[in-house]
Design an enzyme around this catalytic site. Sequence first.
Site, PDB file in Angstrom:
ATOM      1  N   SER A   1       0.940  -1.085   0.080  1.00  0.00           N
ATOM      2  CA  SER A   1      -0.033  -0.111   0.092  1.00  0.00           C
ATOM      3  C   SER A   1       0.791   1.470   0.036  1.00  0.00           C
ATOM      4  O   SER A   1       2.076   1.248   0.147  1.00  0.00           O
ATOM      5  CB  SER A   1      -0.873  -0.006   1.226  1.00  0.00           C
ATOM      6  OG  SER A   1       0.008   0.088   2.523  1.00  0.00           O
ATOM      7  N   LYS A   2       0.289   2.292  -0.220  1.00  0.00           N
ATOM      8  CA  LYS A   2       1.061   3.711  -0.191  1.00  0.00           C
ATOM      9  C   LYS A   2       1.420   4.065   1.231  1.00  0.00           C
ATOM     10  O   LYS A   2       2.628   4.646   1.147  1.00  0.00           O
ATOM     11  CB  LYS A   2       0.197   4.687  -0.936  1.00  0.00           C
ATOM     12  CG  LYS A   2      -1.295   4.903  -0.259  1.00  0.00           C
ATOM     13  CD  LYS A   2      -1.838   6.079  -1.245  1.00  0.00           C
ATOM     14  CE  LYS A   2      -3.273   6.541  -0.444  1.00  0.00           C
ATOM     15  NZ  LYS A   2      -3.938   7.641  -1.241  1.00  0.00           N
ATOM     16  N   ARG A   3       0.659   3.624   2.066  1.00  0.00           N
ATOM     17  CA  ARG A   3       1.014   3.911   3.614  1.00  0.00           C
ATOM     18  C   ARG A   3       2.233   2.978   3.834  1.00  0.00           C
ATOM     19  O   ARG A   3       3.049   3.552   4.643  1.00  0.00           O
ATOM     20  CB  ARG A   3      -0.496   3.468   4.273  1.00  0.00           C
ATOM     21  CG  ARG A   3      -1.587   4.170   4.102  1.00  0.00           C
ATOM     22  CD  ARG A   3      -1.574   5.544   4.613  1.00  0.00           C
ATOM     23  NE  ARG A   3      -2.581   6.405   3.907  1.00  0.00           N
ATOM     24  CZ  ARG A   3      -2.276   7.534   3.378  1.00  0.00           C
ATOM     25  NH1 ARG A   3      -1.321   8.338   3.678  1.00  0.00           N
ATOM     26  NH2 ARG A   3      -3.454   8.199   2.774  1.00  0.00           N
TER      27      ARG A   3
ATOM     28  N   ALA B   1       5.053   4.608   2.295  1.00  0.00           N
ATOM     29  CA  ALA B   1       5.659   5.792   3.111  1.00  0.00           C
ATOM     30  C   ALA B   1       6.291   5.436   4.331  1.00  0.00           C
ATOM     31  O   ALA B   1       7.156   6.175   4.893  1.00  0.00           O
ATOM     32  CB  ALA B   1       4.223   6.801   3.147  1.00  0.00           C
TER      33      ALA B   1
END
Length: 515
Positions: free
Chosen positions: A264-266, A269
Site C-alpha cells: 500500500s502507499k501507507r 511511506a
Amino acid sequence: MSKVRVRFAPSPTGPLHIGGVRTALYNYLFARKTGGTYILRIEDTDRTRYVEGAEKYILESLKWCGLNPDESVEKEGDYGPYRQSDRKGMYVQYAEQLVESGHAYYAFDTPEELDKMREDLKTPEDPSPKYNYATRGKMKNSLSLSKETVQKMMNEGVAYVIRLLVEPGQEIHFNDIVRGAVSFKSEELDDKVLLKTDKMPTYHMANIVDDHFMEISHVIRGEEWLPSTPTHVLLYRFLGWEDTMPAFCHLPLILKPDGKGKLSKRYGAKVGIPVFPMNWESDTDFFIGFKEQGFLPEAMINFLAFLGWNPGTEQEIFNNEDLIQAFDLERINKSGARFDIQKARWFNQQYIMQTNDARLAELVRPYVEAEGHKPSEEYLQKVCVLMKERFEVLTEFWGNSKYFFEDVSEYDNQKVIRKKWKPENREKMHDLKSTVNRLRIFTAENIEEHVKKFIEENELSFGEVLPFIRLAVSGTTKGPSIFEIMSIIGEDEVAKRLEKGFEDFDKIKESLKNS
Ligand code: GLU
C-alpha cells in the site's frame, strides 16, 4: 483471434500506484506483441473520489515510463471520447434498455434508508447485508412498489438509481487467462447500481458500455476486479453483447516484501520506499516516486515486468524490445508478487552500467548542477565511465563522485591517518607530489608507473603512500583506481590537493596524538 484492442482504464482518484503501472505495462506489451492497439481510458465517473491533478499525473507517469498509448485523451482515435465524463450521455440508454428488458429496476431508497436497512438486517454472520434478491422486496423500488406509485414518484421527480436485477440460483462462469475457469454463484452478488441519481453511470455500467463500443478484446487488470467480473458478464449477457465479450485476464496482487498483505502507499511511506512512478504532492499528501529516487524508467519497467510474470528462462535483463518478444499472458503467475526494492535497485544498477556515457552524463548532470557545478560534457562523461559501477540509483552519484567536482574538505578514514601517516616522510611525500606534477603524460598508466617507481626508489612502502594519495585527492579510501581518478582531475588540481592533504594529515595526526 479478432484484432487485439486492450485498454488501461485508471480512475483519477490519486496518484497512479506502481500496480497500475504494471497493469499498463502488461496491456502495452500484449498489444505490441500481437500488433494490437493499446488504449488509455480515463474512468472518472465517480466524482466523489475525483482528485485534482490525478489525470495529469497519470499521463505524465505513462510518458516517463515510455508506455505511450495508441489512443487516449491526448491522442484521439476512432473510438473517442476517451474520458468517461465526456461520454456521459452514452450510458443512460443502456441502463434504460436493461430496465425495459427486465434486467434492471428503479430504486428510490435514500442514503438514510439504505443505512437503516443495513443496520436492521445485519447479523453476526452477515455484518453488511447486500441490496439483493433477499432484501430488495423490503426496499423502495420498482419491483416492490406498484406501477402507479412508481409512476407517481417519477412524475414528482423523486431521485432514483437504476440497479441490476440479479436473480438467485444461477452459476456465472467465465474463463480467466491467468486463473482458468472461474465461477460465482449469483447469490454472492448484489444488485449493483448502474446509473446514479445524477444520471452518471457507475464504474460497472460505464466500463461495460465502453469496452463494448471501444471493441476491447482483452481486459487485463488487477485481481481486485475479479469479484466484479460476474456482474460484468451478466451485463454483457443482458445487453446482448455476450458473443463479443472480451477475454479476462486478472493480474496477481503486488505484495509487501514479507509477502504479508498488499503493497500500500501507507506502507511505502512508512518504510521509505517508492510505490509510485513519480513524486506526488497535494495539499494533504506527499509520496516519493521512482523517478526522483534516481531510477531509470527502463529499469523500473524491467523490474515491474517480473512482478507477476517470468519468461521461463534465467534471463533477467530485458529491454523494451526483448520484453515485447518474450511477453506472454499465459506465463503470468496466479500468486501474489513480492515487491523487493533491493531487486529494483539491482535492476537499476544493471541499466546504469549499460547506459551509454553521453546519456548517463545527461542523467547525472542535474545532481551535479544542483550542487553548483557546471562541468563540461567531456569531463562529466569521463567521470561517468569511471564511476558507472559504483551507484545503484542516480541520487547516489553525487555522494560517491563529488571529489571530481570540488575540493576535498573531509577525510573519511581518520584511523589510517592515525596509524599509518608518518610526518617524518613529509619531505619525500613532497618530492612525490613534484614528481607527479611534472609528468608530461598524465594518464593513469603513466602516473601509476612513476608513483610506484618513486616508492621503490625512496624505500617507502605502498601502505605508507597510496592510501594518502587517495585520501588527499578524493577524501576517501574507497573508490575506483586512484590513478584513473588523478588522470581525470588533472595534474594541477592533484598537486594542489596532495599539498593540502599532506599538511592536513600532519595536523590531524598531531591533534589525535594530543587527544
Ligand atoms: N477504473 C478501474 C480502475 O481504477 C478500472 C478497472 C478495469 O480495468 O476494469 O482500476
